[in-house]
Design an enzyme around this catalytic site. Sequence first.
Site, short mmCIF file in Angstrom:
data_model
loop_
_atom_site.label_atom_id
_atom_site.label_comp_id
_atom_site.label_asym_id
_atom_site.label_seq_id
_atom_site.Cartn_x
_atom_site.Cartn_y
_atom_site.Cartn_z
N ARG A 100 0.89 -1.18 0.00
CA ARG A 100 0.00 0.00 0.00
C ARG A 100 0.92 1.22 0.00
NH1 ARG A 100 -5.44 1.30 3.37
NH2 ARG A 100 -6.17 -0.12 1.76
N HIS A 127 -7.34 0.86 -6.64
CA HIS A 127 -7.55 -0.05 -5.50
C HIS A 127 -8.18 -1.33 -6.04
CE1 HIS A 127 -7.89 -1.36 -1.52
NE2 HIS A 127 -8.73 -0.50 -1.00
N GLN A 130 -10.29 -3.82 -3.81
CA GLN A 130 -11.60 -3.29 -3.44
C GLN A 130 -12.58 -3.42 -4.61
OE1 GLN A 130 -12.46 -1.73 -0.26
NE2 GLN A 130 -14.46 -2.16 -1.13
N ASP A 225 -17.22 7.39 -1.82
CA ASP A 225 -15.92 7.20 -1.15
C ASP A 225 -15.67 8.48 -0.35
OD1 ASP A 225 -13.33 6.47 -0.44
OD2 ASP A 225 -12.48 6.72 -2.46
N CYS A 265 -16.55 2.04 0.05
CA CYS A 265 -15.40 1.16 0.29
C CYS A 265 -14.93 1.19 1.74
CB CYS A 265 -14.26 1.52 -0.65
SG CYS A 265 -13.78 3.25 -0.51
N ARG A 293 -14.24 -8.73 0.92
CA ARG A 293 -12.80 -8.49 0.74
C ARG A 293 -12.03 -9.76 1.11
NH1 ARG A 293 -10.69 -3.26 0.98
NH2 ARG A 293 -8.75 -4.33 0.45
#
Length: 310
Positions: A100, A127, A130, A225, A265, A293
Amino acid sequence: MRSLISILDLSSDEIREIFAQAARLKAERKRWEKLLRGKTLGLLFDKPSLRTRVSFEVGMHQLGGYTLYLGPHEVGLGKRESVKDIARTLSRYLDCLVARVFDHTTIVELAREADIPVINGLSNLFHPCQILSDLFTIMEKREKKLKDIKIAFIGDGSSNMANSWLCAAAQFKINLAIATPQRYEPNAAVLLKTREAGGKSFLRNVCVLRDPVEAVKEADVIYTDTWVSMGQDEERKERKRAFRRFQVNEELLQSAKPDVMVMHCLPLHRGEEITDTVIESPQSIIFDQVENRLHLQKAILLFLLDKKTY
Ligand code: CP
Ligand code: NVA
């Protein structure tokens, strides 16, 4: 050897294979608990995380493997040591790496220099874990094919999630309306790349609007988001002002179909991009997204490490 930096790295058939694996893993957890025995996954995180870290750690544990977390203070990505040397070093110890990072070029360099699969656990641009989980969640909830789904993305059109939706629209011919202020339109390079990947249908299916009400018309999913992504804290004040009209609230839901699904998310900010009432409404499938996830990322690990559940 494959890496996952954006979903455009995968073909739509490969993504469908990952979805099928995720469904099998979700249905029968016990059966696959030794598949990754002896394998070690590294989590190299330069930014905070709850879901990505926990779901990869738990997923790896459920498959019989081991996980090693390396936070920002341990490694000093690109500061204490160069990205290239870190990639080479970790390749000698690990079987797979999730990273990340702030700058997307860092994950690209890690993948280029590593001899093991590298998974983008979020960069400023994309991402993929996700968006794959979210597509899987939508398919679980709706009988429709992805190409018949309409997504209304409300809020920051320049965010990694908006970019990831553009990739999904290109891959699966999804109908996508992004409602965002002019200053926060999608990144031009990402738009160009996704337009190229999506061809003619992308031009027909994707639009960027200023009006959230127009965007949610006929939508199957309203997606939002945070207005302030990680690394943008200094812009907090101006972003909150710019996005005020782009809140997902009860009034906006009134303009959508009664069975519209609301997705986020996470992490979310109650009363900013989304209201409490919407989060707690029956239309919200936010915590189903959270759970998936886990299943979806287990499937990504098996795909990249060439292991199968059938
Ligand atoms: N959605 C998501 O990636 O959450 P985290 O930032 O907590 O990992
Ligand atoms: N756009 C958000 C997504 C968090 C999962 C961020 O980058 O902070």
